[in-house]
Design a protein around this motif. Structure first.
Motif: not given
Length: 251
Positions: A91-104, A129-135, A139-141
């Motif tokens: 579970g943790r590996a999948l979340v981190l890969a999605l968030k930081h590894g461009d694993r859409a 309604v998804p939780i938003p990111l700051h602009p 831009l970074q992610r």
């Protein structure tokens, strides 16, 4: 005819490019799936879970209104919450890969798992309604993982059947908050205090509507608290929370 052609193309693609496990990359039989060892390590949360935060409870099956100790002490402002996986191992590996590894591509499997958890909310015609990111963080992610999950959930058979739609910009970040990683629970809540707000142009559309808040992971729940308060101020409700993974209480 068109559907059968798509199926033929999918089979040809699978033959030419055998699918890999979403976590470890080993070959699997079904696209967007997990291999045996990674599936065995994945801690899927069953029916015995907290009604509010989705955390696993001890016992065969919890009553619909059962709460964990943390939610009894500090009841969340939303009406109900569900989580698919514990934020450990696979579970943790999948979340981190999605968030930081461009694993859409992980959204394909995760959205199906999440949709199953939310089926009894669909008759209320909720908005996703998804939780938003700051602009600047967006831009970074380059993408918002919560918005990707929400959009994929809308494409699942259950949600298409009920014509559920996603409102990806319903909420806005008023300020760029410090990363939540490494912060204690109280610091997380302070960090998110009044950080989210309803996007004004969507006020009328949300008033009186059921909402399913979508996020990748819940730890303290501070972000989801802030989002829920913003939606309540705009007159939305009932509000439900659906996350891909739930961190342990010690996290």
């Amino acid at each position: 005819m068109f559907a059968s052609r798509l199926q033929i193309l999918d089979r040809a693609k699978t033959w030419a490019f055998p699918p890999d496990c979403l976590r470890c990359g080993d070959r699997v039989e079904i696209p967007y799936g997990l291999c045996g060892p990674c599936w065995a390590e994945a801690q899927f949360i069953g029916k015995s879970c907290c009604h509010a935060c989705g955390d696993e409870l001890i016992g065969e099956e919890a009553a619909p209104s059962d709460l964990c100790d943390a939610c009894l002490m500090r009841p969340p402002p939303w009406d109900a919450g569900r989580a698919v996986l514990r934020y450990e191992g696979t579970g943790r590996a999948l979340v981190l890969a999605l968030k930081h590894g461009d694993r859409a591509d992980i959204c394909r499997a995760a959205s199906s798992w999440m949709a199953e958890k939310a089926q009894d909310w669909l008759d209320q015609n909720p908005l996703l309604v998804p939780i938003p990111l700051h602009p600047l963080r967006l831009l970074q992610r380059r993408f918002n993982q919560s918005a990707l999950l929400a959009q994929h959930i809308c494409r699942t058979p259950q949600f298409r059947e009920h014509a559920i739609t996603c409102l990806p910009d319903a909420l806005s970040r008023l300020r760029r908050t410090a990363p939540q990683d490494g912060l204690g629970a109280e610091a997380r809540f302070a960090n998110l205090d009044e950080a989210l707000a309803l996007t004004p142009r969507h006020g009328e559309r949300l008033r009186g509507r059921a909402v399913i808040l979508i996020d990748d992971v819940m730890t303290s729940g501070a972000t989801l608290w802030s989002a829920t308060h913003a939606l309540r101020l705009g007159g939305a409700g009932p509000i439900y929370v659906l996350v891909m993974a739930r961190a342990t209480k010690a996290a």
